[in-house]
Design a protein around this motif. Structure first.
Motif, PDB file in Angstrom:
ATOM      1  N   ILE A   1     -33.089  50.628   4.912  1.00 37.22           N
ATOM      2  CA  ILE A   1     -33.127  49.302   4.296  1.00 37.22           C
ATOM      3  C   ILE A   1     -33.970  49.318   3.032  1.00 37.22           C
ATOM      4  CG2 ILE A   1     -33.988  46.954   4.630  1.00 37.22           C
ATOM      5  CD1 ILE A   1     -33.023  47.199   7.536  1.00 37.22           C
ATOM      6  N   ASN A   2     -35.085  50.029   3.044  1.00 32.95           N
ATOM      7  CA  ASN A   2     -35.914  50.133   1.845  1.00 32.95           C
ATOM      8  C   ASN A   2     -35.185  50.849   0.713  1.00 32.95           C
ATOM      9  OD1 ASN A   2     -38.062  48.783   2.935  1.00 32.95           O
ATOM     10  ND2 ASN A   2     -39.101  50.626   3.615  1.00 32.95           N
ATOM     11  N   LYS A   3     -34.306  51.767   1.070  1.00 29.71           N
ATOM     12  CA  LYS A   3     -33.596  52.540   0.053  1.00 29.71           C
ATOM     13  C   LYS A   3     -32.437  51.760  -0.562  1.00 29.71           C
ATOM     14  CE  LYS A   3     -31.564  57.063  -0.646  1.00 29.71           C
ATOM     15  NZ  LYS A   3     -31.209  58.337  -0.025  1.00 29.71           N
ATOM     16  N   ILE A   4     -31.560  51.167   0.268  1.00 29.31           N
ATOM     17  CA  ILE A   4     -30.360  50.528  -0.287  1.00 29.31           C
ATOM     18  C   ILE A   4     -30.432  49.009  -0.312  1.00 29.31           C
ATOM     19  CG2 ILE A   4     -28.911  52.457   0.353  1.00 29.31           C
ATOM     20  CD1 ILE A   4     -27.768  50.814   2.592  1.00 29.31           C
ATOM     21  N   GLY A   5     -31.396  48.415   0.385  1.00 34.69           N
ATOM     22  CA  GLY A   5     -31.559  46.964   0.354  1.00 34.69           C
ATOM     23  C   GLY A   5     -30.987  46.279   1.585  1.00 34.69           C
ATOM     24  N   ILE A   6     -31.624  45.204   1.967  1.00 37.95           N
ATOM     25  CA  ILE A   6     -31.234  44.474   3.172  1.00 37.95           C
ATOM     26  C   ILE A   6     -29.873  43.799   3.019  1.00 37.95           C
ATOM     27  CG2 ILE A   6     -32.530  42.406   2.518  1.00 37.95           C
ATOM     28  CD1 ILE A   6     -32.171  43.670   6.098  1.00 37.95           C
ATOM     29  N   GLU A   7     -29.543  43.351   1.819  1.00 38.70           N
ATOM     30  CA  GLU A   7     -28.264  42.659   1.601  1.00 38.70           C
ATOM     31  C   GLU A   7     -27.074  43.594   1.866  1.00 38.70           C
ATOM     32  OE1 GLU A   7     -27.953  39.433   0.771  1.00 38.70           O
ATOM     33  OE2 GLU A   7     -30.097  39.071   0.554  1.00 38.70           O
ATOM     34  N   LYS A   8     -27.141  44.822   1.341  1.00 41.37           N
ATOM     35  CA  LYS A   8     -26.044  45.775   1.544  1.00 41.37           C
ATOM     36  C   LYS A   8     -25.934  46.210   3.001  1.00 41.37           C
ATOM     37  CE  LYS A   8     -25.990  47.692  -3.098  1.00 41.37           C
ATOM     38  NZ  LYS A   8     -26.187  48.899  -3.911  1.00 41.37           N
TER      39      LYS A   8
ATOM     40  N   LYS B   1     -35.388  38.399  11.888  1.00 46.22           N
ATOM     41  CA  LYS B   1     -36.125  39.378  12.676  1.00 46.22           C
ATOM     42  C   LYS B   1     -35.136  40.387  13.237  1.00 46.22           C
ATOM     43  CE  LYS B   1     -39.871  36.550  14.438  1.00 46.22           C
ATOM     44  NZ  LYS B   1     -40.477  36.017  15.665  1.00 46.22           N
ATOM     45  N   LEU B   2     -35.473  41.671  13.103  1.00 45.78           N
ATOM     46  CA  LEU B   2     -34.643  42.737  13.644  1.00 45.78           C
ATOM     47  C   LEU B   2     -35.525  43.732  14.374  1.00 45.78           C
ATOM     48  CD1 LEU B   2     -32.346  43.490  10.583  1.00 45.78           C
ATOM     49  CD2 LEU B   2     -31.722  42.264  12.638  1.00 45.78           C
ATOM     50  N   LYS B   3     -34.981  44.329  15.423  1.00 42.34           N
ATOM     51  CA  LYS B   3     -35.665  45.403  16.131  1.00 42.34           C
ATOM     52  C   LYS B   3     -35.025  46.706  15.661  1.00 42.34           C
ATOM     53  CE  LYS B   3     -37.059  45.091  20.473  1.00 42.34           C
ATOM     54  NZ  LYS B   3     -37.041  45.094  21.955  1.00 42.34           N
ATOM     55  N   LEU B   4     -35.795  47.494  14.887  1.00 43.18           N
ATOM     56  CA  LEU B   4     -35.250  48.664  14.205  1.00 43.18           C
ATOM     57  C   LEU B   4     -36.104  49.894  14.435  1.00 43.18           C
ATOM     58  CD1 LEU B   4     -34.672  46.981  10.755  1.00 43.18           C
ATOM     59  CD2 LEU B   4     -32.944  47.437  12.468  1.00 43.18           C
ATOM     60  N   THR B   5     -35.480  51.069  14.268  1.00 47.11           N
ATOM     61  CA  THR B   5     -36.229  52.319  14.258  1.00 47.11           C
ATOM     62  C   THR B   5     -36.829  52.518  12.872  1.00 47.11           C
ATOM     63  OG1 THR B   5     -34.258  53.552  13.657  1.00 47.11           O
ATOM     64  CG2 THR B   5     -34.780  53.438  15.991  1.00 47.11           C
ATOM     65  N   CYS B   6     -37.756  53.458  12.783  1.00 50.82           N
ATOM     66  CA  CYS B   6     -38.371  53.753  11.480  1.00 50.82           C
ATOM     67  C   CYS B   6     -37.327  54.279  10.501  1.00 50.82           C
ATOM     68  CB  CYS B   6     -39.486  54.777  11.644  1.00 50.82           C
ATOM     69  SG  CYS B   6     -40.947  54.066  12.362  1.00 50.82           S
ATOM     70  N   LYS B   7     -36.363  55.027  10.988  1.00 50.02           N
ATOM     71  CA  LYS B   7     -35.285  55.542  10.137  1.00 50.02           C
ATOM     72  C   LYS B   7     -34.488  54.389   9.529  1.00 50.02           C
ATOM     73  CE  LYS B   7     -32.266  58.657   8.738  1.00 50.02           C
ATOM     74  NZ  LYS B   7     -32.545  59.734   7.824  1.00 50.02           N
ATOM     75  N   ALA B   8     -34.193  53.357  10.314  1.00 50.12           N
ATOM     76  CA  ALA B   8     -33.441  52.207   9.813  1.00 50.12           C
ATOM     77  C   ALA B   8     -34.238  51.435   8.776  1.00 50.12           C
ATOM     78  CB  ALA B   8     -33.052  51.298  10.964  1.00 50.12           C
ATOM     79  N   ILE B   9     -35.549  51.328   8.971  1.00 57.11           N
ATOM     80  CA  ILE B   9     -36.385  50.640   7.991  1.00 57.11           C
ATOM     81  C   ILE B   9     -36.377  51.401   6.669  1.00 57.11           C
ATOM     82  CG2 ILE B   9     -38.760  49.958   7.458  1.00 57.11           C
ATOM     83  CD1 ILE B   9     -39.091  49.370  10.450  1.00 57.11           C
ATOM     84  N   ARG B  10     -36.368  52.725   6.734  1.00 54.62           N
ATOM     85  CA  ARG B  10     -36.289  53.537   5.516  1.00 54.62           C
ATOM     86  C   ARG B  10     -34.942  53.363   4.820  1.00 54.62           C
ATOM     87  NH1 ARG B  10     -37.397  59.430   6.359  1.00 54.62           N
ATOM     88  NH2 ARG B  10     -37.610  59.395   4.111  1.00 54.62           N
TER      89      ARG B  10
END
Length: 75
Positions: free
Chosen positions: A59-66, A48-57
């Motif tokens: 993560i969607n672009k480069i992946g959570i692992e990276k 679980k992470l508390k993120l902004t919408c920009k951060a979620i975008r």
């Protein structure tokens, strides 16, 4: 937990609210935070992470692992 994004490092800003008569009063600009759950396939668990919408975008672009390799101290 404070109003802070782990990825983008965004936090509240302070400024003024101006009325039509140009009276000013202090206010706080809060970041657009969301609690989000991400599946990590290498560890086979959710985090679980508390993120902004920009951060979620991001993560969607480069992946959570990276992203977690770059910011591994927050896991």
């Amino acid at each position: 937990m404070s109003k802070f994004c782990f990825i983008t490092k965004k936090k509240p800003l302070f400024g003024y609210k101006r009325s039509y008569s140009m009276n000013k009063s202090k206010r706080k600009f809060l970041p657009n935070l969301h609690n989000h759950r991400f599946w990590i396939s290498s560890k086979k668990k959710f985090i679980k992470l508390k993120l902004t919408c920009k951060a979620i975008r991001i993560i969607n672009k480069i992946g959570i692992e990276k992203v977690l390799k770059k910011y591994k101290k927050f896991i």
